[in-house]
Design an enzyme around this catalytic site. Structure first.
Site, PDB file in Angstrom:
ATOM      1  N   GLY A 279      10.185   4.348   5.918  1.00 21.53           N
ATOM      2  CA  GLY A 279       9.407   3.155   6.151  1.00 21.53           C
ATOM      3  C   GLY A 279       9.744   2.138   5.365  1.00 21.53           C
ATOM      4  NE  ARG A 316       3.353  -1.860  -2.056  1.00 20.62           N
ATOM      5  CZ  ARG A 316       3.896  -1.762  -3.029  1.00 20.62           C
ATOM      6  NH1 ARG A 316       4.411  -2.634  -3.776  1.00 20.62           N
ATOM      7  NH2 ARG A 316       3.822  -0.628  -3.643  1.00 20.62           N
ATOM      8  CB  CYS A 346     -14.228 -15.170  -5.049  1.00 21.29           C
ATOM      9  SG  CYS A 346     -13.911 -16.979  -4.583  1.00 21.29           S
ATOM     10  CD  GLU A 347     -12.817  -9.083  -4.955  1.00 17.35           C
ATOM     11  OE1 GLU A 347     -12.997  -8.433  -6.089  1.00 17.35           O
ATOM     12  OE2 GLU A 347     -13.588  -9.048  -3.875  1.00 17.35           O
TER      13      GLU A 347
HETATM   14  N1  LLP Z   1       5.591   9.677   6.960  1.00 14.74           N
HETATM   15  C1  LLP Z   1       4.441  10.015   6.607  1.00 14.74           C
HETATM   16  C2  LLP Z   1       3.511  11.013   7.186  1.00 14.74           C
HETATM   17  C3  LLP Z   1       3.574   9.023   5.783  1.00 14.74           C
HETATM   18  O1  LLP Z   1       2.529   9.270   5.299  1.00 14.74           O
HETATM   19  C4  LLP Z   1       4.443   7.808   5.118  1.00 14.74           C
HETATM   20  C5  LLP Z   1       3.752   6.820   4.280  1.00 14.74           C
HETATM   21  C6  LLP Z   1       5.643   7.735   5.529  1.00 14.74           C
HETATM   22  C7  LLP Z   1       6.263   8.898   6.560  1.00 14.74           C
HETATM   23  C8  LLP Z   1       6.553   6.546   5.248  1.00 14.74           C
HETATM   24  O2  LLP Z   1       6.855   6.485   3.821  1.00 14.74           O
HETATM   25  P1  LLP Z   1       7.794   5.570   3.227  1.00 14.74           P
HETATM   26  O3  LLP Z   1       9.289   5.805   3.565  1.00 14.74           O
HETATM   27  O4  LLP Z   1       7.398   4.183   3.484  1.00 14.74           O
HETATM   28  O5  LLP Z   1       7.842   5.640   1.688  1.00 14.74           O
HETATM   29  N2  LLP Z   1       0.509   1.284   0.809  1.00 14.74           N
HETATM   30  C9  LLP Z   1       1.433   1.881   0.041  1.00 14.74           C
HETATM   31  C10 LLP Z   1       2.193   3.115   0.642  1.00 14.74           C
HETATM   32  C11 LLP Z   1       1.768   4.015   1.302  1.00 14.74           C
HETATM   33  C12 LLP Z   1       2.565   4.971   2.015  1.00 14.74           C
HETATM   34  C13 LLP Z   1       1.945   6.015   3.331  1.00 14.74           C
HETATM   35  N3  LLP Z   1       2.555   6.929   4.070  1.00 14.74           N
HETATM   36  C14 LLP Z   1       2.348   1.061  -0.844  1.00 14.74           C
HETATM   37  O6  LLP Z   1       2.189  -0.188  -0.387  1.00 14.74           O
HETATM   38  O7  LLP Z   1       3.055   1.566  -1.645  1.00 14.74           O
END
Ligand code: LLP
Length: 419
Positions: A279, A316, A346-347
């Site tokens: 992702g 983030r 307001c945080e």
């Molecule tokens: N597959 C599964 C089962 C996942 O839970 C995730 C991400 C991905 C793939 C994709 O992972 P990536 O390649 O993006 O690392 N909001 C957080 C990140 C949460 C990730 C959740 N799961 C942030 O902003 O750092």
């Protein structure tokens, strides 16, 4: 440069591909998300090139950035999709993605979501518990179908990342403890509505040292061998997402090709399809959040740069103490001073940077908050009744509105009239 070649300076001014960010701010207003199409496709192609010659499927993790224009771009490159909700499946289909390329992950799926995915004949479900396996089997049987499933195993490997985004330890809610996995596979293989064909795992996100990913792969491969020897015909191995990117200048992003090269060696002679769910590493560096300085204010010894973007637009820093480079869009000057860059919400947690050395800025200046293409807009909200920003996709000299700025009317849609 932190975010790669797609953001560069043209005559001193920061631009996305061939479009100066100043022009985008004038035309579309701020705050706004700006994405480079070339950066996204280039990053996807890196995975494709690394995987060439191996039976594989790259399922872009929709949660990182689910904008339809980006899903379309990736579908055209041949991407499959990793989803975690019915809503994400709906988006993939709205973008013209093929449901047969979709894997449905997540620790809690509703019956409606499972039915929706079965009706659309997705590729497979990554399952994380016996009750879920039973539900999928029951619903599939009722529909006269068999669902392809993988069990998401928890390999008990420490991903070395922020604790909120580490998932591969036994103490986490995710997956099935690798020690109990053979027993759960045995149960699953007896359920009539299932074809048990995969092993999956995902140990966390923003992982820059690939060592733990390789350790998880070793454990998953060992399980594949054991399962095959007990008669369960595993066809694919899904190693999840997780590769980290450079958020600070001077850092390096994890390299998909070194990960894939090592995994390819491990898979030699195994006749397995490798699936990945990247992702962040596809979209993070391809996006910025563009904001304008509203005013500069001094409180005692501290200087605050107050901008028109806030934590509702990009959470983030507040949620993960995440660091994002912040670059003035106009020519960068030498002189530096330590400032807090904050929003109007307001945080106290509404900050983009604290004690950051920056060139002096003044009201009206534009700032680009870098590496905001992943987990940026998707985590945005209407907190403080702030309409969410637009998303703009740049390709060469062309800017298209991938999502329009929300209006005040959008804010109250669905709330009925007060009369
Ligand atoms: N597959 C599964 C089962 C996942 O839970 C995730 C991400 C991905 C793939 C994709 O992972 P990536 O390649 O993006 O690392 N909001 C957080 C990140 C949460 C990730 C959740 N799961 C942030 O902003 O750092």
């Amino acid at each position: 440069m932190v975010s790669g070649e797609s953001f560069s300076r043209i005559e001193g001014e920061l631009a996305c591909e061939e479009v100066p960010l100043k022009h985008i701010a004038e035309r579309y207003g701020t705050p706004c998300y700006v994405y480079s199409a070339a950066a996204i496709t280039q990053r996807f192609q890196r995975y494709k090139e690394a995987l060439a010659g191996l039976s594989h499927r790259i399922c872009y993790s929709v949660k990182a950035n689910s904008n339809l224009s980006i899903l379309k771009l990736l579908a055209a490159e041949g991407a499959g999709f990793d989803i975690v909700s019915g809503g994400e499946l709906y988006r993939v289909m709205a973008a013209g993605g093929d449901p047969a390329s979709v894997v449905f992950s997540g620790v809690g799926k509703t019956e409606d979501e499972i039915r929706f995915a079965l009706e659309r004949s997705i590729h497979s479900f990554n399952c994380e518990s016996v009750p879920e396996l039973e539900t999928i089997s029951r619903l599939a049987s009722m529909m006269g179908k068999q669902a392809s499933v993988a069990l998401r195993i928890n390999p008990d490997v420490n991903a070395v990342t922020h604790p909120y985004i580490s998932t591969g330890l036994r103490e986490h809610k995710f997956g099935i403890d690798i020690k109990s996995a053979p027993g759960v596979y045995d149960v699953a293989s007896r359920l009539p509505g299932l074809r048990v064909e995969g092993v999956s795992c995902h140990i966390g996100s923003q992982i820059v040292d690939i060592g733990p990913l390789l350790e998880a792969a070793d454990r998953a491969i060992e399980l594949v061998r054991n399962l095959r020897s007990s008669g369960i015909d595993i066809r694919y191995l899904d190693l999840g997402g997780g590769l980290g990117v450079a958020y600070r200048s001077g850092e390096h992003s994890a390299d998909p090709s070194s990960l894939v090269t090592s995994i390819k060696r491990k898979l030699d002679g195994l006749d397995l399809t490798l699936m990945l769910e990247p992702g962040r590493s596809i979209v993070a560096e391809a996006g910025v959040l563009l904001v304008r300085v509203l005013l500069v204010k001094t409180n005692g010894a501290k200087k605050f740069v107050i901008v028109d973007g806030a934590l509702n637009d990009l959470i983030r820093p507040a949620l993960y103490q995440a660091y994002h480079e912040i670059e003035p869009v106009a020519i960068q000057r030498e002189a530096e001073e330590a400032v807090d860059v904050v929003g109007p919400v307001c945080e106290t947690g509404d900050f983009f940077a604290r004690g950051r050395e920056m060139q002096p800025v003044q009201a009206g200046d534009l700032l680009a908050i870098r590496t905001a293409g992943a987990y940026g807009f998707v985590l945005s909200s209407n907190y403080n009744s702030r309409p969410r920003p637009p998303e703009l996709l740049v390709s060469g000299k062309t800017v298209s509105v991938a999502r329009a700025r929300e209006t005040y009317a959008d804010l109250i849609r669905g709330e009925g009239s007060c009369a």
